[in-house]
Design an enzyme around this catalytic site. Sequence first.
Site, PDB file in Angstrom:
ATOM      1  N   ARG A  34      17.674 -24.048   2.546  1.00 47.64           N
ATOM      2  CA  ARG A  34      18.989 -24.064   3.173  1.00 47.64           C
ATOM      3  C   ARG A  34      20.011 -24.588   2.163  1.00 47.64           C
ATOM      4  O   ARG A  34      19.672 -25.387   1.285  1.00 47.64           O
ATOM      5  CB  ARG A  34      18.982 -24.981   4.409  1.00 47.64           C
ATOM      6  N   HIS A  35      21.242 -24.135   2.283  1.00 46.19           N
ATOM      7  CA  HIS A  35      22.315 -24.642   1.439  1.00 46.19           C
ATOM      8  C   HIS A  35      22.463 -26.152   1.615  1.00 46.19           C
ATOM      9  O   HIS A  35      21.911 -26.754   2.548  1.00 46.19           O
ATOM     10  CB  HIS A  35      23.634 -23.954   1.790  1.00 46.19           C
ATOM     11  N   ARG A  38      27.941 -29.384   3.623  1.00 44.44           N
ATOM     12  CA  ARG A  38      29.138 -28.529   3.645  1.00 44.44           C
ATOM     13  C   ARG A  38      30.166 -29.079   4.609  1.00 44.44           C
ATOM     14  O   ARG A  38      29.896 -29.997   5.394  1.00 44.44           O
ATOM     15  CB  ARG A  38      28.766 -27.109   4.065  1.00 44.44           C
ATOM     16  N   ARG A 102      28.759 -21.048   0.154  1.00 47.09           N
ATOM     17  CA  ARG A 102      27.923 -22.247   0.137  1.00 47.09           C
ATOM     18  C   ARG A 102      26.483 -21.954  -0.298  1.00 47.09           C
ATOM     19  O   ARG A 102      25.845 -22.803  -0.921  1.00 47.09           O
ATOM     20  CB  ARG A 102      27.932 -22.929   1.499  1.00 47.09           C
ATOM     21  N   ASP A 282      20.060 -22.653   7.794  1.00 50.54           N
ATOM     22  CA  ASP A 282      19.121 -23.317   8.692  1.00 50.54           C
ATOM     23  C   ASP A 282      18.462 -22.316   9.638  1.00 50.54           C
ATOM     24  O   ASP A 282      17.260 -22.394   9.903  1.00 50.54           O
ATOM     25  CB  ASP A 282      19.815 -24.433   9.481  1.00 50.54           C
TER      26      ASP A 282
END
Length: 423
Positions: A34-35, A38, A102, A282
Amino acid sequence: MAPTAALLLLLSLASVCFPAAAEETLVFVTVLFRHGDRSPVRAYPTDPYQESSWPQGFGQLSQEGMRQHFELGQFLRSRYGNLLNGSYDRHEISVRSTDYDRTLMSAEANLAGLYPPSGGQVFNPSLKWQPIPVHTVPQSEERLLLFPRNDCPRYTQLVNETEHTEEVLNITAEYWDFIEFVNNKTGLKNTGVDSMWGVYDTLFCESRHNMTPPDWVTPDVQQKLRVLKDFSFQIMFGIYKRVEKSRLQGGMLLGEIVKNLSKMAAPDPQQRLKLKMLSAHDTTIAALQSSLNVYSGKQPPYASCHIFELHRDDNGSASVSMFFRNDSGAAPYPVQLPGCPLRCPLEDFVRLTQPSVSQDRDKECQLPSEGRDKEILLILALSAGALLLLIALLLAVVCWRREPMAARGYQHVLNQEGGGDDS
């Protein structure tokens, strides 16, 4: 018998009775992450912090998110230093990201930690970084890394049916007063259990960036929002007909991963790829883990990483190990596929995951009634065609019998078409 000779005899017998296990070698790794941290993707109507409150606007990777992925890249370097070259080799790694700022930036920050330049790869002595390609496709064309996909009528129907299950109705009833309270405080309209994740996400992002919450956001409110947020993930991918949902969502990515593992398991001196890196969201991790039936029911945190390791032994047999890293301060923990040991033989891994992998998603995405209607229309069309052909044949036989024997022939047919005696 001398002690040395006896020992040698015992060792010989042991080697015959208990042959050494074939040595295994790590040959290929797939990582899905996942990034990082943010800004929120949106603000609720009464939120004091609208988009102008964030330096880069909504849904953008923060500096903390960059640090999280730089650290994850360093972790991957330490874990797979024996698998990968010490310096970047374009043949060894393939990186793909969804088409979001992102996730693209997370992949780039990760690669900065994984491949710090050295030697001839240093193009600026004052910069410990080098450009490494990250591939993507437009969001409208993304079928592997972006879930839930809403291009599937059957999946939409399954989610609607899930929302009417006893479990969801009970949770809705239990939290109904709270949901109305949140709607009143946020200015949202007509929202339910599955929409509370948006409120939680906004408040969570603001709290991580030291923004003072409204007075109504107490610890009890945050806890209830967290419960409903996690439950909304289960509505999307679990609770009701999980396997069928998986075939229409995360099973697409699982099928691609299984295909790559199977391909890489076959020894090939020409094959140099060692690491497949996937940068996503996610919901991507939740959808994949649900298709594997290993999803914990909790939202995967920032920079969490699901790992697939492919091992091959001296006999040519291959196995798959899975790990999940959901805490940058801890080592990844092993993930066991139901029905298989932690080091799962590849053939068993393929067999056990097959029910979650669709062979024809477009067909399975059709609504059952829609599929039957098309089948009925096809049958009717074929039946009508056969009936017309039969009528034509009967008319031809009737006409043929009414003609004089001597006059039958191709020339008379031409005359008849032009308005002969029998017309």
